[in-house]
Design an enzyme around this catalytic site. Structure first.
Site, PDB file in Angstrom:
ATOM      1  N   PRO A  89      69.847  35.495  42.116  1.00  0.00           N
ATOM      2  CA  PRO A  89      70.937  34.876  41.342  1.00  0.00           C
ATOM      3  C   PRO A  89      72.125  35.826  41.165  1.00  0.00           C
ATOM      4  CG  PRO A  89      68.839  34.724  40.155  1.00  0.00           C
ATOM      5  CD  PRO A  89      68.592  35.572  41.355  1.00  0.00           C
ATOM      6  N   GLU A 116      59.922  39.901  38.353  1.00  0.00           N
ATOM      7  CA  GLU A 116      61.188  40.269  37.708  1.00  0.00           C
ATOM      8  C   GLU A 116      62.177  40.898  38.679  1.00  0.00           C
ATOM      9  OE1 GLU A 116      62.031  39.378  34.480  1.00  0.00           O
ATOM     10  OE2 GLU A 116      60.228  38.233  34.929  1.00  0.00           O
ATOM     11  N   ARG A 154      72.094  23.670  60.867  1.00  0.00           N
ATOM     12  CA  ARG A 154      72.923  22.503  61.214  1.00  0.00           C
ATOM     13  C   ARG A 154      74.189  22.892  61.954  1.00  0.00           C
ATOM     14  NH1 ARG A 154      75.576  20.243  57.974  1.00  0.00           N
ATOM     15  NH2 ARG A 154      75.421  18.059  58.521  1.00  0.00           N
ATOM     16  N   ASP A 169      80.952  15.594  58.169  1.00  0.00           N
ATOM     17  CA  ASP A 169      80.289  15.915  56.913  1.00  0.00           C
ATOM     18  C   ASP A 169      81.222  16.224  55.774  1.00  0.00           C
ATOM     19  OD1 ASP A 169      77.883  15.747  57.993  1.00  0.00           O
ATOM     20  OD2 ASP A 169      77.607  17.886  58.293  1.00  0.00           O
TER      21      ASP A 169
HETATM   22  N1  ADE Z   1      66.064  33.559  43.133  1.00  0.00           N
HETATM   23  C1  ADE Z   1      65.925  32.972  41.926  1.00  0.00           C
HETATM   24  N2  ADE Z   1      66.952  32.171  41.652  1.00  0.00           N
HETATM   25  C2  ADE Z   1      67.786  32.215  42.735  1.00  0.00           C
HETATM   26  C3  ADE Z   1      69.025  31.595  43.070  1.00  0.00           C
HETATM   27  N3  ADE Z   1      69.644  30.757  42.232  1.00  0.00           N
HETATM   28  N4  ADE Z   1      69.573  31.875  44.246  1.00  0.00           N
HETATM   29  C4  ADE Z   1      68.976  32.739  45.095  1.00  0.00           C
HETATM   30  N5  ADE Z   1      67.823  33.358  44.840  1.00  0.00           N
HETATM   31  C5  ADE Z   1      67.215  33.097  43.666  1.00  0.00           C
END
Ligand code: ADE
Length: 247
Positions: A89, A116, A154, A169
């Site tokens: 994230p 974690e 794709r 698309d």
């Molecule tokens: N691992 C956990 N959440 C994630 C996300 N939103 N994007 C990429 N990897 C992740």
């Protein structure tokens, strides 16, 4: 394109991607996919791949050694330096342009984290790109890796067949796609827009283009800034929105 996925859950990757269009492309030999089980590379007698975080805190951290050795098992049998994408994230947010750019690579290695996180030292050692698929937190990197593989694939010639063209698309020209209809002509008293039955291809194309402009203006106005739109079309959007606000 050669995909390699470093993961603790290889079945999730292979089960998920051996179906539908991506599965067909793998069978056709346009793509190859190998899920490498990080656990196979641990030196721990008990198959351990994680440990407590230095400094304390909740959760476990994936250790550097099994991840590094799993990566090297790939690196040692290919003759190029692959991009290594760590799914997190905290990464740069995935986008259609990134999918197009990555589609030009010879091969890509994806590293799926769990718990974690992953010991920062192995990330420093092997990762070239940190990528997020959106601002929400998943339990691991497997689903994000699968999303990326689908979107990248794709864009590779031969993956989509003629009737599955990527040209029209959403996002192709930075706009959302127009609405589609199929038989029957009337369903639950709802009619297919008459213009689509007219047989006039120029009119159909113009209507579809307008629908794309309207949809994008209403649903994703943020996309308009970078979309490929003529001054006349920008004017059309301005008038459409002004009209709507008057009603
Ligand atoms: N691992 C956990 N959440 C994630 C996300 N939103 N994007 C990429 N990897 C992740």
């Amino acid at each position: 394109m050669e995909y390699y996925v470093l993961t603790l859950f290889p079945d999730m990757i292979t089960d998920g991607l051996h179906t539908s269009i991506i599965g067909r492309a793998i069978e056709d030999g346009v793509l190859s996919l190998e899920a490498v089980n990080i656990r196979d590379y641990t030196l721990s007698k008990h198959g351990k791949t994680d440990d407590y975080p230095y400094g304390g805190g909740a959760g476990m951290v994936m250790q550097a050694q099994p991840v590094y050795d799993a990566f090297m098992s790939i690196r040692n049998r290919i003759d190029y330096n692959p991009r290594v994408v760590y799914l997190t994230p905290q990464g740069k947010v995935f986008h259609q342009d990134m999918a197009k750019e990555l589609a030009l690579e010879k091969g890509i290695v994806f590293l799926c984290g769990h718990y974690e996180g992953v010991d920062e030292r192995v990330l420093d050692e092997i990762v070239t790109d940190e990528v997020s698929i959106g601002d929400y937190v998943l339990t691991g990197g497997e689903l994000p890796a699968m999303c990326m593989i689908d979107a990248i694939s794709r864009m590779i010639p031969g993956v989509l067949h003629n009737n599955e063209s990527a040209e029209d698309d959403s996002f192709g020209d930075g706009l959302l796609e127009f609405p589609q209809y199929s038989r029957p002509e009337i369903w639950r008293d709802r009619k297919v827009p008459a213009i689509l039955l007219s047989g006039d291809h120029a009119k159909v194309d113009a209507w579809r283009r307008e629908q794309s402009l309207i949809r994008t203006a209403e649903r994703r106005p943020d996309l308009l800034e970078n979309a490929v739109i003529s001054p006349k079309e920008r004017d059309f959007i301005r008038k459409y929105l002004a009209n709507k606000n008057e009603l």
